[in-house]
Scaffold this motif. Structure first.
Motif, PDB file in Angstrom:
ATOM      1  N   GLY A 152       0.816  -1.217   0.000  1.00 42.37           N
ATOM      2  CA  GLY A 152       0.000   0.000   0.000  1.00 42.37           C
ATOM      3  C   GLY A 152       0.847   1.263   0.000  1.00 42.37           C
ATOM      4  O   GLY A 152       0.531   2.232  -0.693  1.00 42.37           O
ATOM      5  N   ASN A 153       1.931   1.263   0.765  1.00 44.35           N
ATOM      6  CA  ASN A 153       2.830   2.421   0.783  1.00 44.35           C
ATOM      7  C   ASN A 153       3.438   2.659  -0.585  1.00 44.35           C
ATOM      8  O   ASN A 153       3.531   3.807  -1.051  1.00 44.35           O
ATOM      9  N   ASP A 154       3.857   1.576  -1.248  1.00 39.93           N
ATOM     10  CA  ASP A 154       4.453   1.707  -2.572  1.00 39.93           C
ATOM     11  C   ASP A 154       3.428   2.253  -3.576  1.00 39.93           C
ATOM     12  O   ASP A 154       3.746   3.135  -4.375  1.00 39.93           O
ATOM     13  N   ARG A 155       2.198   1.765  -3.507  1.00 39.64           N
ATOM     14  CA  ARG A 155       1.143   2.259  -4.406  1.00 39.64           C
ATOM     15  C   ARG A 155       0.870   3.735  -4.152  1.00 39.64           C
ATOM     16  O   ARG A 155       0.678   4.515  -5.079  1.00 39.64           O
ATOM     17  N   PHE A 156       0.848   4.137  -2.872  1.00 36.73           N
ATOM     18  CA  PHE A 156       0.605   5.538  -2.542  1.00 36.73           C
ATOM     19  C   PHE A 156       1.700   6.426  -3.118  1.00 36.73           C
ATOM     20  O   PHE A 156       1.428   7.448  -3.743  1.00 36.73           O
ATOM     21  N   VAL A 157       2.959   6.037  -2.891  1.00 42.81           N
ATOM     22  CA  VAL A 157       4.090   6.834  -3.370  1.00 42.81           C
ATOM     23  C   VAL A 157       4.058   6.948  -4.895  1.00 42.81           C
ATOM     24  O   VAL A 157       4.229   8.041  -5.448  1.00 42.81           O
ATOM     25  N   LYS A 158       3.831   5.844  -5.580  1.00 41.56           N
ATOM     26  CA  LYS A 158       3.779   5.892  -7.048  1.00 41.56           C
ATOM     27  C   LYS A 158       2.613   6.735  -7.529  1.00 41.56           C
ATOM     28  O   LYS A 158       2.741   7.502  -8.482  1.00 41.56           O
ATOM     29  N   GLY A 159       1.460   6.618  -6.871  1.00 37.14           N
ATOM     30  CA  GLY A 159       0.308   7.432  -7.248  1.00 37.14           C
ATOM     31  C   GLY A 159       0.554   8.914  -7.000  1.00 37.14           C
ATOM     32  O   GLY A 159       0.183   9.765  -7.810  1.00 37.14           O
ATOM     33  N   PHE A 160       1.189   9.224  -5.887  1.00 40.87           N
ATOM     34  CA  PHE A 160       1.509  10.621  -5.571  1.00 40.87           C
ATOM     35  C   PHE A 160       2.474  11.187  -6.602  1.00 40.87           C
ATOM     36  O   PHE A 160       2.290  12.298  -7.109  1.00 40.87           O
ATOM     37  N   ARG A 161       3.508  10.393  -6.937  1.00 40.63           N
ATOM     38  CA  ARG A 161       4.477  10.840  -7.935  1.00 40.63           C
ATOM     39  C   ARG A 161       3.804  11.064  -9.286  1.00 40.63           C
ATOM     40  O   ARG A 161       4.102  12.038  -9.980  1.00 40.63           O
TER      41      ARG A 161
ATOM     42  N   MET B 212       0.687  17.256 -12.714  1.00 38.62           N
ATOM     43  CA  MET B 212       0.607  18.693 -12.434  1.00 38.62           C
ATOM     44  C   MET B 212       1.740  19.439 -13.130  1.00 38.62           C
ATOM     45  O   MET B 212       1.539  20.534 -13.671  1.00 38.62           O
ATOM     46  N   MET B 213       2.930  18.859 -13.122  1.00 41.59           N
ATOM     47  CA  MET B 213       4.069  19.502 -13.802  1.00 41.59           C
ATOM     48  C   MET B 213       3.787  19.618 -15.291  1.00 41.59           C
ATOM     49  O   MET B 213       4.095  20.638 -15.920  1.00 41.59           O
ATOM     50  N   GLU B 214       3.185  18.589 -15.864  1.00 36.40           N
ATOM     51  CA  GLU B 214       2.853  18.622 -17.281  1.00 36.40           C
ATOM     52  C   GLU B 214       1.826  19.707 -17.580  1.00 36.40           C
ATOM     53  O   GLU B 214       1.942  20.453 -18.549  1.00 36.40           O
ATOM     54  N   VAL B 215       0.828  19.831 -16.720  1.00 34.45           N
ATOM     55  CA  VAL B 215      -0.199  20.858 -16.898  1.00 34.45           C
ATOM     56  C   VAL B 215       0.428  22.245 -16.805  1.00 34.45           C
ATOM     57  O   VAL B 215       0.158  23.120 -17.627  1.00 34.45           O
TER      58      VAL B 215
END
Length: 100
Positions: free
Chosen positions: A67-76, A82-85
């Motif tokens: 779950g932590n890994d999924r959260f970090v990847k989703g956050f990234r 956002m950077m692309e936008v």
């Protein structure tokens, strides 16, 4: 400093899932889980109870790490979006001499 950054810095950011508080399906599943767990533990001897407890602990640890890994990847991914936008914001502005 922004509200979210301040909440993170002062450990006041509430990220608990709302499903725990408001979902009757969650409460039903949780009650069933607890009831079945109690029944199972009552049928096991001490050594089997320890083995099941160790198994459950290992399973919970694996689930937490996943779950932590999924959260970090989703956050990234969200930050990259956002950077692309932001990087493409100039595409939305008509410059002098340009037309639709």
């Amino acid at each position: 400093m922004g509200k979210i950054l301040n909440a993170i810095a002062t450990d006041h950011l509430c990220v608990e899932p709302e499903i725990c508080e408001r979902n009757s399906k969650f409460h039903k599943a949780r009650n069933q889980y607890c009831t079945l767990g109690e029944k199972l533990m009552a049928k096991l001897n001490e050594e089997e109870q320890k083995m099941l407890d160790d198994y459950s602990t290992a399973q919970a640890e694996e689930s937490l790490l996943y779950g932590n890994d999924r959260f970090v990847k989703g956050f990234r991914l969200g930050v990259l979006m956002m950077m692309e936008v932001i990087a493409d914001e100039d595409d939305l502005i008509l410059h002098e001499g340009e037309c639709l």
